[in-house]
Structures are given as C-alpha cells and as structure tokens.
Design an enzyme around this catalytic site. Sequence first.
Site, PDB file in Angstrom:
ATOM      1  N   THR A  53      -7.505  -5.247   0.822  1.00 32.23           N
ATOM      2  CA  THR A  53      -6.658  -5.973  -0.139  1.00 32.23           C
ATOM      3  C   THR A  53      -5.265  -6.196   0.425  1.00 32.23           C
ATOM      4  O   THR A  53      -4.633  -7.214   0.163  1.00 32.23           O
ATOM      5  CB  THR A  53      -6.553  -5.189  -1.461  1.00 32.23           C
ATOM      6  OG1 THR A  53      -7.018  -3.864  -1.283  1.00 32.23           O
ATOM      7  CG2 THR A  53      -7.354  -5.824  -2.552  1.00 32.23           C
ATOM      8  N   TYR A  60     -12.868  -7.176 -12.287  1.00 33.16           N
ATOM      9  CA  TYR A  60     -12.911  -8.061 -13.454  1.00 33.16           C
ATOM     10  C   TYR A  60     -14.160  -7.903 -14.317  1.00 33.16           C
ATOM     11  O   TYR A  60     -14.056  -7.784 -15.533  1.00 33.16           O
ATOM     12  CB  TYR A  60     -12.750  -9.552 -13.068  1.00 33.16           C
ATOM     13  CG  TYR A  60     -12.607 -10.448 -14.276  1.00 33.16           C
ATOM     14  CD1 TYR A  60     -11.402 -10.526 -14.954  1.00 33.16           C
ATOM     15  CD2 TYR A  60     -13.688 -11.181 -14.746  1.00 33.16           C
ATOM     16  CE1 TYR A  60     -11.277 -11.320 -16.092  1.00 33.16           C
ATOM     17  CE2 TYR A  60     -13.581 -11.966 -15.881  1.00 33.16           C
ATOM     18  CZ  TYR A  60     -12.375 -12.046 -16.547  1.00 33.16           C
ATOM     19  OH  TYR A  60     -12.252 -12.806 -17.673  1.00 33.16           O
ATOM     20  N   ARG A 116      -6.665  -1.868  -9.555  1.00 33.39           N
ATOM     21  CA  ARG A 116      -6.900  -3.269  -9.196  1.00 33.39           C
ATOM     22  C   ARG A 116      -8.197  -3.810  -9.788  1.00 33.39           C
ATOM     23  O   ARG A 116      -8.284  -4.985 -10.137  1.00 33.39           O
ATOM     24  CB  ARG A 116      -6.937  -3.437  -7.671  1.00 33.39           C
ATOM     25  CG  ARG A 116      -5.572  -3.354  -6.998  1.00 33.39           C
ATOM     26  CD  ARG A 116      -5.708  -3.600  -5.495  1.00 33.39           C
ATOM     27  NE  ARG A 116      -4.416  -3.582  -4.822  1.00 33.39           N
ATOM     28  CZ  ARG A 116      -3.676  -4.655  -4.580  1.00 33.39           C
ATOM     29  NH1 ARG A 116      -4.080  -5.845  -4.990  1.00 33.39           N
ATOM     30  NH2 ARG A 116      -2.532  -4.543  -3.937  1.00 33.39           N
ATOM     31  N   LYS A 167     -12.906   5.827   0.180  1.00 38.40           N
ATOM     32  CA  LYS A 167     -11.453   5.734   0.087  1.00 38.40           C
ATOM     33  C   LYS A 167     -11.133   5.851  -1.397  1.00 38.40           C
ATOM     34  O   LYS A 167     -11.489   4.981  -2.190  1.00 38.40           O
ATOM     35  CB  LYS A 167     -10.951   4.404   0.659  1.00 38.40           C
ATOM     36  CG  LYS A 167      -9.436   4.215   0.510  1.00 38.40           C
ATOM     37  CD  LYS A 167      -8.998   2.847   1.032  1.00 38.40           C
ATOM     38  CE  LYS A 167      -7.496   2.642   0.816  1.00 38.40           C
ATOM     39  NZ  LYS A 167      -7.049   1.290   1.270  1.00 38.40           N
ATOM     40  N   TYR A 183     -14.874   2.209  -2.055  1.00 35.33           N
ATOM     41  CA  TYR A 183     -13.424   2.090  -2.243  1.00 35.33           C
ATOM     42  C   TYR A 183     -13.160   2.027  -3.740  1.00 35.33           C
ATOM     43  O   TYR A 183     -13.456   1.034  -4.395  1.00 35.33           O
ATOM     44  CB  TYR A 183     -12.900   0.853  -1.525  1.00 35.33           C
ATOM     45  CG  TYR A 183     -11.395   0.646  -1.631  1.00 35.33           C
ATOM     46  CD1 TYR A 183     -10.534   1.637  -2.086  1.00 35.33           C
ATOM     47  CD2 TYR A 183     -10.833  -0.566  -1.241  1.00 35.33           C
ATOM     48  CE1 TYR A 183      -9.172   1.443  -2.170  1.00 35.33           C
ATOM     49  CE2 TYR A 183      -9.466  -0.786  -1.318  1.00 35.33           C
ATOM     50  CZ  TYR A 183      -8.642   0.222  -1.782  1.00 35.33           C
ATOM     51  OH  TYR A 183      -7.285   0.003  -1.866  1.00 35.33           O
ATOM     52  N   ILE A 239      -6.416   5.968   4.509  1.00 37.65           N
ATOM     53  CA  ILE A 239      -6.310   4.571   4.928  1.00 37.65           C
ATOM     54  C   ILE A 239      -5.057   4.049   4.255  1.00 37.65           C
ATOM     55  O   ILE A 239      -5.001   3.919   3.032  1.00 37.65           O
ATOM     56  CB  ILE A 239      -7.556   3.757   4.565  1.00 37.65           C
ATOM     57  CG1 ILE A 239      -8.772   4.278   5.346  1.00 37.65           C
ATOM     58  CG2 ILE A 239      -7.331   2.270   4.869  1.00 37.65           C
ATOM     59  CD1 ILE A 239     -10.066   3.569   5.033  1.00 37.65           C
TER      60      ILE A 239
END
Length: 296
Positions: A49, A111, A142, A166, A137, A208
């Site tokens: 991202t 979403y 987000r 992550k 992840y 990360i």
Amino acid sequence: MNLKEQLKGTGVALVTPFKENFEVDFDALGKLIDFCLSNGVEYLTALGTTAEAPTLSKQEKIDIVNFVYDKANGKPVVVGIGGNNTREIIHELETFPLDKATAILSASPYYNKPSQEGLYQHYKAIAAASPKPVLLYNVPGRTGRNLEASTVNRLAHEVKNIGGIKEASGLMEQCMHIIRDSPEDFLIVSGDDHVTLPLIAAGMHGVISVTANCFPKEFSDMTRYCLAGDYAAARPLHYKCLEGNDLLFEENNPSGVKAFLAELGIIKNVLRLPLVPLSQPVHDRVKKYLKEEFKK
C-alpha cells in the site's frame, strides 16, 4: 529455508517515486533501494500500500517488480499482490513475474468486509494458486475488517502455503495470541512501526516498515538490537524515531514518507491522486524534525 529464517529483521515497504509528470521514476527508485540496502535493511517489499499500488497499472507493477529484483543485490524480495477480488488476485499470481520473489504479501480484502470464514476461504484459494509462500497482511484500519487471531492460526496450521503474517491491527492481545498459538516456523512481523519494539519483545520476528524508507539505519539497527534482546541499545533509537513515526502517518501514508524522502533528496514529493502531498504546516514540522534529530 523457511520464511522465518529468510525474512527475519527489517523489510522496507518501498514507496513508488514519481516524476513531476506522474510517470514512475525508476532512477529515484534505484537511489532509494541503494539507500535502504546500504543502511542495513534486510529485504525489500514491492507493491504494498505504501507503493500506491492501487494507482499503478498492471504493466507498471510488472516493470517495478522486475526493477526491484535487479536492484536487490541478492536480498530477498516480497511482492504485494492483494485486493478484494479473489479471482483477480489468482489471475495476477498466474501472470506476474514471481520466479525471483521470496514471498507474496497479500492484504486482506477491503470494503466488502467478508466474514472470518470468507477471509479463510479467500486466503486458502490464494495460497493454492500462489507459486510462492503467502504472507497474510492484516491492516483493518485500511480494509475495514480485522483478520482475527483464531482465523490467522487456523490458516497457519491448515494451509500449507501460508508462511506468515504482517500484523498491523494495533491489538496487542491479538498479536500475542497469534505468537503463542501459531506453528514454530510461522513468520510473524510487525506492520506498525510505532510498536515494533514491544511486539518483538512479545515474540515477533521483525517488521515490514514504512519508516525504513527514510531512516533505514536507525530502524533496522533498532530491530536487530531487539531481536538480539538488547533493549537498552534499542530504546534510544526507538525514541529517536518516535516523533518521526507520528509525522509519517499524521495525514496519510505515503504522503508522510514521501515528504521525508523529498527533504532527504532521494525522490520528488509527487503522489498520484487521490493522494496529495502533506499540508505545508505538517511538512514544515518534518523539516524541523529532520534538522533537530538527524541534522539534515
């Protein structure tokens, strides 16, 4: 060699530099990669991202991945391939140049907010299609949906090609349940730069990092000290970067890190819409912080 051994330490979530005409700036990307590797970062992550991947065309993504392979100087490369259309992700896994990748980093669907069972089936399908081990992840800030510890550990134990996670939920108790209950060879890295020190203390294997783009030496040194159990050496570096971390994420990622990198003379401060550069007051604080803490 499993991912826990290959990807221990600090991986940098590379930004995508742009020219003033918004084309990908490969010269600046090369300069950034050299800066990160020469200052101790252990591996590179492309197309996360932080790379503004949603604004890149498929051909741009392929060109960036190949460029990162060429510049990696033998270091591992993790490639971000995620989204909220499982079939499209599988298609990308089948058509992207992944022979030189160490692992795939796949962000949870955004979403559409699938159930935990939906998330499990999504990742199971991706793992079956991926030619490389998959890193989950979890970044609910987000995506809008948390990948719960029970689902992570179910995937870790039941799906062979799921190699790690992550974790960027910011939920310390959840992180500890994953650390406690996952398989011994399951890689667990922080996705929250602010709390990398306490997460490694709890048992994570590295990070990360966005911060490692602009402070690669300080952040990778801190991470190595933590992994060695030398928290007396790690803490000063953690606190040196603390205000910088706040500024990096105050308005948007990667607006913050691109402002820092522009001030360091590595890239131009250009983003693709819908992202825009930092507001001037915050950018002024970036310059002040660099001058005071890093004498830049």
